[in-house]
Design an enzyme around this catalytic site. Structure first.
Site, PDB file in Angstrom:
ATOM      1  N   GLU A 168       0.867  -1.132   0.110  1.00 33.59           N
ATOM      2  CA  GLU A 168       0.148  -0.012  -0.018  1.00 33.59           C
ATOM      3  C   GLU A 168       0.702   1.256  -0.135  1.00 33.59           C
ATOM      4  O   GLU A 168       0.389   2.133   0.802  1.00 33.59           O
ATOM      5  CB  GLU A 168      -0.788   0.195   1.223  1.00 33.59           C
ATOM      6  CG  GLU A 168      -1.908  -1.278   1.445  1.00 33.59           C
ATOM      7  CD  GLU A 168      -2.738  -1.139   2.532  1.00 33.59           C
ATOM      8  OE1 GLU A 168      -3.856  -1.363   2.472  1.00 33.59           O
ATOM      9  OE2 GLU A 168      -2.174  -0.980   3.533  1.00 33.59           O
TER      10      GLU A 168
HETATM   11  C1  TNX Z   1      -4.445  -4.030   4.838  1.00 29.72           C
HETATM   12  S1  TNX Z   1      -2.760  -6.399   4.576  1.00 29.72           S
HETATM   13  C2  TNX Z   1      -3.324  -3.596   5.185  1.00 29.72           C
HETATM   14  C3  TNX Z   1      -2.959  -3.167   6.692  1.00 29.72           C
HETATM   15  C4  TNX Z   1      -4.203  -3.089   7.449  1.00 29.72           C
HETATM   16  C5  TNX Z   1      -5.047  -4.242   7.029  1.00 29.72           C
HETATM   17  C6  TNX Z   1      -6.313  -4.181   7.825  1.00 29.72           C
HETATM   18  C7  TNX Z   1      -1.644  -5.344   4.092  1.00 29.72           C
HETATM   19  C8  TNX Z   1      -0.516  -5.769   3.605  1.00 29.72           C
HETATM   20  N1  TNX Z   1      -1.995  -4.073   4.616  1.00 29.72           N
HETATM   21  O1  TNX Z   1      -2.176  -2.136   6.653  1.00 29.72           O
HETATM   22  O2  TNX Z   1      -3.919  -3.189   8.714  1.00 29.72           O
HETATM   23  O3  TNX Z   1      -5.442  -4.112   5.498  1.00 29.72           O
HETATM   24  O4  TNX Z   1      -7.231  -5.306   7.462  1.00 29.72           O
END
Ligand code: TNX
Length: 513
Positions: A326
């Site tokens: 992300e």
């Molecule tokens: C996505 S999974 C994220 C996290 C959040 C999560 C909450 C991932 C690699 N990144 O930063 O905590 O969703 O479900």
């Protein structure tokens, strides 16, 4: 008359020799509720009685710790006490732990044989013995007849895992959890043959590991958490304590430093690392994707080098997780540039790089591990570049997802994950183009935006992690929802005895008393 005297005499002799004269209680090893289901099991219909006189013998000094661990686990279940003694050869009575190079079908393999007098657990290495101990613990049955007795049904088990990496992840950034909580997670997970603890140590809301060359990461970056609580961090000594505790339970700790996104706490501490134009401030919300490191500045790579160097020195396992998810405000070419440079740094410290599936866009190869969470395309790209895949599909394995719409904590962006949804799927068939040999293993992540206490952790982790543990360990043909839900039902009592605040799903016919 003479016959009677003879009988009395021999009985007296037996008693003098300390041989108890109970008649073995019939029992069936096949109907014991083992999770994960073992590869091979044969039942011989009788049982071994456990009592205060039962001794745990170990073949050599190196196994003493494991002998003690078994005696403690059995004691906490039965309330009985068991001595641990050294014995080069198998005893005629009791429990025996021994190394045997021939139990080598796979890493962590073990073999268990139980007759009315002796239980022998053999493995080629201590890790196998540890896994076998978890099985022994689950074979102990309370027999309620005229008197109550603790027994182990007779028979044999040969067992080994399908996947070498069977992990659980705890996000200690969004909410911080102390060393004792982490140890409890390790203990509970290890009971089900989980062998990796991934600690998500850094994120926008907090930096949780002491880095001596960059002290403000914690003096500034660890001061808060989601909701505005006081946060916290592990000193390097505390982190080493966690690693050592995990090691004693044959659990590898995988530390994650999430970069180049998810770095708000770091850039608040060191603004020169900030890759956005906005001044960063401590953050206690739950948004993602707004922060990035300055990927084209050399100081950033000095930072990454120092962090990975210090972390590698206190991490015994082979893996360092660099995050990579992300990074919405990092330009694609900057992102790729960053991962490529970071990969070289991880390699320099002799570690294997793990990253979330977006990482597949960089120049990764067979030395790296891609953790699949969101996009099939990324995971397949990783495999095409030769990397191994760690499966954490958010729709099946995210422990922070609610069970159903009424669950009081958790999120629901990926799915609602009831106990059957978590269990009823096949890792080998999840993504087209990803076969068993591409898969390093499975990992269940617990993100903690909504998780504040140990009870919250337990509620979301159990029982779903137990199902994932079976997916990672057991043969596909030994996995079956109907059988699993009956076996899990019996584990309700075990969880309750350990004080675990698990979710009592209506799908499971719990046997809790
Ligand atoms: C996505 S999974 C994220 C996290 C959040 C999560 C909450 C991932 C690699 N990144 O930063 O905590 O969703 O479900």
């Amino acid at each position: 008359m003479i016959k009677k005297t003879m009988a009395a005499l021999s009985m007296g002799l037996l008693m003098q020799l300390g041989v108890s004269c109970h008649k073995p209680i019939p029992a069936n090893l096949s109907s014991v509720s083992l999770i994960p289901a073992p590869v091979e099991l044969n039942s011989s219909g009788s049982s071994l009685l456990l009592d205060e006189g039962t001794t745990v013998y170990v073949q050599n000094d190196d196994l003493k710790g494991l002998g003690t661990l078994l005696s403690e686990q059995m004691a906490s279940l039965t309330g009985l006490e068991f001595n641990v003694e050294l014995s080069k050869n198998a005893p005629s009575k009791g429990i025996y732990l021994a190394i045997d190079a021939e139990v080598n079908v796979a890493e962590e393999a073990y073999a268990l044989t139980i007759n009315e007098k002796v239980l022998v657990l053999k493995a080629a290495n201590p890790a196998g013995i540890f896994r076998g101990i978890q099985t022994i613990d689950q074979t102990i049955v309370k027999h309620e007849g005229e008197t109550t007795a603790w027994i182990i049904p007779t028979g044999s088990i040969v067992d080994y895992p399908q996947y070498e990496y069977r992990g659980v992840m705890l996000d200690v950034s969004r909410h911080f959890f102390g060393v004792e909580d982490v140890k409890r997670v390790i203990d509970l997970a290890a009971n089900y043959k989980i062998n990796v603890l991934h600690l998500h140590l850094t994120d926008d809301q907090g930096w949780r590991i002491e880095i001596k060359s960059w002290p403000k990461l914690t003096s500034v970056g660890a001061q808060t958490q989601v909701g505005g609580g006081e946060g916290g961090f592990y000193t390097q000594e505390q982190f080493k304590e966690i690693v050592a505790y995990a090691k004693e339970r044959f659990v590898t700790v995988v530390p994650e430093i999430d970069m180049p996104g998810h770095t708000n706490a770091a850039v608040v501490a060191y603004p020169e690392l900030n890759g956005t134009k906005k001044k960063a401030e401590l953050y206690t919300g739950t948004k993602v994707g707004f922060s990035t490191l300055a990927t084209r500045k050399e100081v950033t790579y000095q930072f990454v080098d120092d962090v990975i160097r210090e972390l590698s020195a206190i991490t015994e396992g082979p893996y360092i997780h660099i995050g990579g998810d992300e990074s919405h405000v990092t330009k694609e070419d900057d992102y790729v540039y960053f991962i490529n440079r970071t990969k070289a740094i991880v390699k320099k410290y002799n570690k294997t790089m793990v990253g979330w599936d977006e990482m597949a866009h960089a120049a990764i190869d067979a030395a790296d591990v891609v953790q699949y969470w969101a996009k099939d395309k990324n995971a397949v790209m990783g495999v095409e570049k030769g990397a191994k895949v760690l499966l954490s599909p958010s729709k099946r394995m995210y422990l922070d997802m609610k069970y159903d719409s009424t669950t009081h904590i958790g999120l629901d962006w990926a799915a609602l994950i009831e106990v059957d949804q978590a269990y009823n799927w096949d890792p080998e068939k999840l993504v087209e183009g990803i076969d068993k040999e591409d898969i390093l293993g499975l990992e269940s992540p617990l993100w903690t935006e909504t998780v504040e206490t140990m009870d919250d952790i337990e509620y979301l982790v159990f029982p779903r992690l137990i199902g994932h543990a079976e997916l990672g360990w057991s043969l596909p043909e030994k996995r079956d929802w109907e059988s699993y839900k009956k076996r899990l039902a019996v584990h309700g009592k075990r969880l309750k005895n350990k004080g675990v605040d698990f979710y009592q799903s209506k799908l499971i016919p719990w046997e809790i008393e």
